[in-house]
Scaffold this active site. Structure first.
Site, PDB file in Angstrom:
ATOM      1  CE  LYS A  11       1.146 -22.007 -20.808  1.00 30.99           C
ATOM      2  NZ  LYS A  11       1.451 -22.844 -19.614  1.00 30.99           N
ATOM      3  CG  ASN A 114       3.470 -25.988 -20.051  1.00 34.46           C
ATOM      4  OD1 ASN A 114       3.207 -24.828 -20.339  1.00 34.46           O
ATOM      5  ND2 ASN A 114       2.801 -26.670 -19.137  1.00 34.46           N
ATOM      6  CG  HIS A 117      -3.968 -21.908 -20.929  1.00 32.30           C
ATOM      7  ND1 HIS A 117      -4.072 -22.363 -19.638  1.00 32.30           N
ATOM      8  CD2 HIS A 117      -5.228 -21.541 -21.313  1.00 32.30           C
ATOM      9  CE1 HIS A 117      -5.346 -22.263 -19.252  1.00 32.30           C
ATOM     10  NE2 HIS A 117      -6.068 -21.767 -20.241  1.00 32.30           N
ATOM     11  CD  GLU A 128      -9.021 -20.230 -19.099  1.00 31.51           C
ATOM     12  OE1 GLU A 128      -8.498 -20.666 -18.062  1.00 31.51           O
ATOM     13  OE2 GLU A 128      -8.920 -20.823 -20.198  1.00 31.51           O
TER      14      GLU A 128
END
Ligand code: GDP
Length: 140
Positions: A11, A114, A117, A128
């Protein structure tokens, strides 16, 4: 247990702190192979589609804004039991609850920012992966 694939995102909080290599080292140490990887900037539409399951949650807007705030690295990981293995390597969503040695314990800034993913099931992983990679971009 058969070889499985899962979808991963490093991320914006991770790319911003130049942690791609450090996180990839933890992934590889856990026996997962990075069989596809690219650094992209998600569009708002991509992020909204990706996290559509959370659209009624109070943090949805914040989550989408965060995911488009900087570059991300999208990946396909392959290995035995890859989905659950990677969830273990990632650690709990909230880094204050994550086990020692996990990516989120070591690197996450907060429950929102965080660092990573990972898909929650093989069926989700397939959806995904297809959102970000075509078949010939995955080299196992
Ligand atoms: P994951 O599967 O461990 O990533 O967790 P979830 O599917 O429950 O949530 C998806 C993502 O939404 C998380 O990884 C966080 O980035 C974000 N998120 C979850 N809960 C919160 C929250 O309470 N506040 C904020 N700001 N973001 C959250």
């Amino acid at each position: 247990m058969a070889v499985q694939r899962t979808f991963s995102i490093l991320k914006p909080d991770a790319t911003e702190r130049n942690l791609t290599g450090a996180i990839n080292a933890l992934i590889e140490k856990a026996g997962l192979r990075i069989v596809a990887q690219k650094r992209i900037r998600m569009t708002r539409e991509q992020a909204e589609t990706f996290y559509a399951v959370h659209k009624e949650r109070p943090f949805f807007g914040e989550l989408v804004d965060f995911m488009i705030s900087g570059p991300v690295v999208v990946q396909v990981l392959e290995g035995e039991n890859a989905v659950l293995n990677y969830r273990d390597v990632m650690g709990a969503t909230d880094p204050s609850k994550a086990a020692d040695g996990t990516i989120r314990k070591l690197h996450a800034k907060s429950i929102g920012e965080n660092s990573v993913h990972g898909s929650d099931a093989p069926e989700t992983a397939a959806i995904e992966i297809a959102q970000f990679f075509s078949g010939n971009e995955i080299v196992g």
